[in-house]
Design a protein around this motif. Structure first.
Motif, short mmCIF file in Angstrom:
data_model
loop_
_atom_site.label_atom_id
_atom_site.label_comp_id
_atom_site.label_asym_id
_atom_site.label_seq_id
_atom_site.Cartn_x
_atom_site.Cartn_y
_atom_site.Cartn_z
N VAL A 39 0.84 -1.20 0.00
CA VAL A 39 0.00 0.00 0.00
C VAL A 39 0.88 1.25 0.00
N ILE A 40 1.94 1.24 0.77
CA ILE A 40 2.86 2.38 0.80
C ILE A 40 3.50 2.59 -0.57
N ILE A 41 3.89 1.51 -1.23
CA ILE A 41 4.47 1.60 -2.57
C ILE A 41 3.47 2.23 -3.54
N VAL A 42 2.22 1.79 -3.48
CA VAL A 42 1.17 2.33 -4.35
C VAL A 42 1.00 3.83 -4.11
N LEU A 43 0.95 4.23 -2.86
CA LEU A 43 0.77 5.64 -2.53
C LEU A 43 1.94 6.49 -3.02
N GLN A 44 3.14 5.95 -2.95
CA GLN A 44 4.30 6.69 -3.43
C GLN A 44 4.33 6.73 -4.96
N LYS A 45 4.05 5.61 -5.58
CA LYS A 45 4.15 5.49 -7.04
C LYS A 45 3.06 6.28 -7.77
N PHE A 46 1.81 6.17 -7.35
CA PHE A 46 0.69 6.76 -8.08
C PHE A 46 0.20 8.10 -7.53
N PHE A 47 0.58 8.43 -6.30
CA PHE A 47 0.09 9.67 -5.70
C PHE A 47 1.22 10.60 -5.24
N ALA A 48 2.45 10.23 -5.57
CA ALA A 48 3.63 11.06 -5.29
C ALA A 48 3.74 11.48 -3.82
N LEU A 49 3.35 10.59 -2.93
CA LEU A 49 3.48 10.88 -1.50
C LEU A 49 4.87 10.46 -1.04
N ASP A 50 5.44 11.22 -0.11
CA ASP A 50 6.72 10.78 0.45
C ASP A 50 6.44 9.61 1.41
N ARG A 51 7.48 8.96 1.84
CA ARG A 51 7.33 7.74 2.66
C ARG A 51 6.52 8.02 3.94
N GLU A 52 6.78 9.14 4.58
CA GLU A 52 6.09 9.46 5.83
C GLU A 52 4.58 9.66 5.60
N LYS A 53 4.23 10.46 4.60
CA LYS A 53 2.80 10.71 4.30
C LYS A 53 2.12 9.43 3.83
N ALA A 54 2.81 8.63 3.01
CA ALA A 54 2.25 7.36 2.54
C ALA A 54 1.98 6.43 3.72
N THR A 55 2.89 6.42 4.68
CA THR A 55 2.70 5.58 5.87
C THR A 55 1.50 6.05 6.68
N GLN A 56 1.33 7.37 6.81
CA GLN A 56 0.18 7.91 7.54
C GLN A 56 -1.14 7.52 6.86
N VAL A 57 -1.19 7.63 5.54
CA VAL A 57 -2.42 7.25 4.81
C VAL A 57 -2.67 5.76 4.95
N MET A 58 -1.62 4.95 4.82
CA MET A 58 -1.76 3.49 4.95
C MET A 58 -2.31 3.13 6.34
N LEU A 59 -1.81 3.79 7.38
CA LEU A 59 -2.30 3.50 8.73
C LEU A 59 -3.76 3.92 8.89
N LYS A 60 -4.14 5.02 8.25
CA LYS A 60 -5.56 5.44 8.29
C LYS A 60 -6.43 4.37 7.61
N VAL A 61 -5.97 3.87 6.48
CA VAL A 61 -6.69 2.80 5.77
C VAL A 61 -6.82 1.59 6.70
N HIS A 62 -5.73 1.22 7.32
CA HIS A 62 -5.70 0.04 8.20
C HIS A 62 -6.64 0.20 9.40
N ARG A 63 -6.63 1.38 10.02
CA ARG A 63 -7.41 1.61 11.23
C ARG A 63 -8.88 1.95 10.98
N GLU A 64 -9.13 2.74 9.91
CA GLU A 64 -10.48 3.26 9.68
C GLU A 64 -11.20 2.62 8.50
N GLY A 65 -10.50 1.76 7.77
CA GLY A 65 -11.15 1.06 6.66
C GLY A 65 -10.98 1.70 5.30
#
Length: 102
Positions: A39-65
């Motif tokens: 998921v982090i790779i996808v966020l970085q590759k397709f949405f140009a998020l840096d590793r930290e922001k991609a990790t935050q979004v991934m954790l939101k997905v994991h916790r909130e669905g």
């Protein structure tokens, strides 16, 4: 003066307000099978998020669905959704991506 015709009509320029096109949120949905690192790779590759922001979004997905990856015009959002779905399928992950009007 039968041959002359005079038109005193004045056309006024009417200003119309053009509103910007609707924007769409691109969302990634949680599942129990797709690895968090993917998921982090996808966020970085397709949405140009840096590793930290991609990790935050991934954790939101994991916790909130679900989590917002970005907000785009309709065509750009639809393209990103299709790219993510294709990439996930190519790597044999059931990761789901969708868009909804902002």
């Amino acid at each position: 003066m039968a041959g002359k015709h005079r038109d005193d009509t004045v056309l006024e320029l009417e200003r119309t307000k053009i509103k910007p096109p609707p924007m769409f949120k691109v969302l990634i949905l949680n599942d129990d099978y797709t690895p968090m690192d993917f998921v982090i790779i996808v966020l970085q590759k397709f949405f140009a998020l840096d590793r930290e922001k991609a990790t935050q979004v991934m954790l939101k997905v994991h916790r909130e669905g679900r989590g917002v990856c970005g907000i785009f015009s309709k065509d750009v959002a639809a393209t990103k959704v299709e790219l993510v779905r294709s990439f996930a399928k190519q790597h044999q992950h059931p990761l789901q991506c969708m868009m909804e009007e902002n």
